[in-house]
Design a protein around this motif. Structure first.
Motif, PDB file in Angstrom:
ATOM      1  N   LEU A   1       0.828  -1.185   0.000  1.00  0.00           N
ATOM      2  CA  LEU A   1       0.000   0.000   0.000  1.00  0.00           C
ATOM      3  C   LEU A   1       0.866   1.240   0.000  1.00  0.00           C
ATOM      4  N   TYR A   2       1.545   1.456  -1.078  1.00  0.00           N
ATOM      5  CA  TYR A   2       2.423   2.612  -1.185  1.00  0.00           C
ATOM      6  C   TYR A   2       1.603   3.839  -1.544  1.00  0.00           C
ATOM      7  N   MET A   3       1.769   4.898  -0.755  1.00  0.00           N
ATOM      8  CA  MET A   3       1.129   6.180  -1.063  1.00  0.00           C
ATOM      9  C   MET A   3       2.243   7.166  -1.358  1.00  0.00           C
ATOM     10  N   GLY A   4       2.026   7.985  -2.317  1.00  0.00           N
ATOM     11  CA  GLY A   4       3.035   8.976  -2.661  1.00  0.00           C
ATOM     12  C   GLY A   4       3.271   9.934  -1.510  1.00  0.00           C
ATOM     13  N   ASP A   5       4.456  10.473  -1.435  1.00  0.00           N
ATOM     14  CA  ASP A   5       4.803  11.387  -0.346  1.00  0.00           C
ATOM     15  C   ASP A   5       3.920  12.631  -0.350  1.00  0.00           C
ATOM     16  N   ASP A   6       3.583  13.117  -1.532  1.00  0.00           N
ATOM     17  CA  ASP A   6       2.748  14.313  -1.620  1.00  0.00           C
ATOM     18  C   ASP A   6       1.371  14.078  -1.022  1.00  0.00           C
ATOM     19  N   GLN A   7       0.784  12.949  -1.264  1.00  0.00           N
ATOM     20  CA  GLN A   7      -0.558  12.670  -0.767  1.00  0.00           C
ATOM     21  C   GLN A   7      -0.570  12.575   0.758  1.00  0.00           C
ATOM     22  N   VAL A   8       0.452  11.968   1.335  1.00  0.00           N
ATOM     23  CA  VAL A   8       0.531  11.829   2.792  1.00  0.00           C
ATOM     24  C   VAL A   8       0.658  13.205   3.435  1.00  0.00           C
ATOM     25  N   HIS A   9       1.455  14.066   2.859  1.00  0.00           N
ATOM     26  CA  HIS A   9       1.629  15.400   3.421  1.00  0.00           C
ATOM     27  C   HIS A   9       0.338  16.200   3.353  1.00  0.00           C
ATOM     28  N   TRP A  10      -0.378  16.108   2.242  1.00  0.00           N
ATOM     29  CA  TRP A  10      -1.625  16.862   2.118  1.00  0.00           C
ATOM     30  C   TRP A  10      -2.681  16.346   3.089  1.00  0.00           C
ATOM     31  N   ILE A  11      -2.740  15.048   3.278  1.00  0.00           N
ATOM     32  CA  ILE A  11      -3.723  14.482   4.213  1.00  0.00           C
ATOM     33  C   ILE A  11      -3.420  14.944   5.635  1.00  0.00           C
ATOM     34  N   SER A  12      -2.153  14.938   6.036  1.00  0.00           N
ATOM     35  CA  SER A  12      -1.808  15.380   7.389  1.00  0.00           C
ATOM     36  C   SER A  12      -2.037  16.866   7.568  1.00  0.00           C
ATOM     37  N   LEU A  13      -1.770  17.662   6.535  1.00  0.00           N
ATOM     38  CA  LEU A  13      -2.034  19.102   6.626  1.00  0.00           C
ATOM     39  C   LEU A  13      -3.526  19.396   6.755  1.00  0.00           C
ATOM     40  N   VAL A  14      -4.331  18.724   5.982  1.00  0.00           N
ATOM     41  CA  VAL A  14      -5.776  18.929   6.051  1.00  0.00           C
ATOM     42  C   VAL A  14      -6.311  18.454   7.404  1.00  0.00           C
ATOM     43  N   ASN A  15      -5.787  17.346   7.905  1.00  0.00           N
ATOM     44  CA  ASN A  15      -6.203  16.840   9.203  1.00  0.00           C
ATOM     45  C   ASN A  15      -5.849  17.837  10.309  1.00  0.00           C
ATOM     46  N   SER A  16      -4.654  18.377  10.282  1.00  0.00           N
ATOM     47  CA  SER A  16      -4.237  19.350  11.287  1.00  0.00           C
ATOM     48  C   SER A  16      -5.086  20.615  11.209  1.00  0.00           C
ATOM     49  N   LEU A  17      -5.348  21.077  10.016  1.00  0.00           N
ATOM     50  CA  LEU A  17      -6.177  22.270   9.839  1.00  0.00           C
ATOM     51  C   LEU A  17      -7.588  22.041  10.362  1.00  0.00           C
ATOM     52  N   ALA A  18      -8.136  20.870  10.117  1.00  0.00           N
ATOM     53  CA  ALA A  18      -9.482  20.562  10.603  1.00  0.00           C
ATOM     54  C   ALA A  18      -9.529  20.547  12.125  1.00  0.00           C
ATOM     55  N   VAL A  19      -8.512  19.986  12.757  1.00  0.00           N
ATOM     56  CA  VAL A  19      -8.470  19.941  14.228  1.00  0.00           C
ATOM     57  C   VAL A  19      -8.351  21.351  14.794  1.00  0.00           C
ATOM     58  N   VAL A  20      -7.493  22.171  14.198  1.00  0.00           N
ATOM     59  CA  VAL A  20      -7.327  23.555  14.671  1.00  0.00           C
ATOM     60  C   VAL A  20      -8.628  24.337  14.518  1.00  0.00           C
ATOM     61  N   LEU A  21      -9.286  24.198  13.390  1.00  0.00           N
ATOM     62  CA  LEU A  21     -10.550  24.915  13.182  1.00  0.00           C
ATOM     63  C   LEU A  21     -11.637  24.436  14.133  1.00  0.00           C
ATOM     64  N   LEU A  22     -11.692  23.148  14.384  1.00  0.00           N
ATOM     65  CA  LEU A  22     -12.688  22.606  15.315  1.00  0.00           C
ATOM     66  C   LEU A  22     -12.466  23.134  16.730  1.00  0.00           C
ATOM     67  N   LEU A  23     -11.231  23.094  17.198  1.00  0.00           N
ATOM     68  CA  LEU A  23     -10.939  23.573  18.551  1.00  0.00           C
ATOM     69  C   LEU A  23     -11.150  25.081  18.670  1.00  0.00           C
ATOM     70  N   THR A  24     -10.805  25.831  17.632  1.00  0.00           N
ATOM     71  CA  THR A  24     -11.052  27.272  17.641  1.00  0.00           C
ATOM     72  C   THR A  24     -12.536  27.561  17.708  1.00  0.00           C
ATOM     73  N   GLY A  25     -13.328  26.818  16.972  1.00  0.00           N
ATOM     74  CA  GLY A  25     -14.777  26.993  17.009  1.00  0.00           C
ATOM     75  C   GLY A  25     -15.370  26.681  18.374  1.00  0.00           C
ATOM     76  N   VAL A  26     -14.880  25.629  19.009  1.00  0.00           N
ATOM     77  CA  VAL A  26     -15.386  25.261  20.339  1.00  0.00           C
ATOM     78  C   VAL A  26     -15.065  26.359  21.350  1.00  0.00           C
TER      79      VAL A  26
END
Length: 95
Positions: A1-26
């Motif tokens: 299950l090889y994922m390209g390096d670019d895809q992994v970085h984008w998924i982690s960035l989007v995940n981090s952004l979602a967590v920050v936005l959720l906590l800011t909203g709370v």
């Protein structure tokens, strides 16, 4: 299950952004609800003298508003202590 390096970085960035936005909203919702409750309580002054005195009594953030900008009793000692603490912290991270 090889994922390209670019895809992994984008998924982690989007995940981090979602967590920050959720906590800011709370936090924003909690602060807005608290401020709305305080403002409603302060603005609902009635004609009864006892209730007016009870509502005008300082509570919460009004108790510390005068202490926030008060100078410390020994400013030189405070500045030396803070400077030494920052120097020790930076030295521990560097070495």
């Amino acid at each position: 299950l090889y994922m390209g390096d670019d895809q992994v970085h984008w998924i982690s960035l989007v995940n981090s952004l979602a967590v920050v936005l959720l906590l800011t909203g709370v936090v924003a919702m909690i602060m807005a609800r608290t401020l709305r409750r305080d403002l409603n309580r302060y603005n609902s002054l009635s004609d009864v003298a006892d209730e007016r005195e009870e509502l005008l009594e300082e509570s919460g953030w009004k108790l510390v508003h005068a202490d926030v900008l008060r100078p410390p009793p020994r400013p030189l000692l405070l500045s030396v202590s803070v400077g030494t603490g920052v120097q020790l912290l930076c030295m521990s991270f560097i070495s």
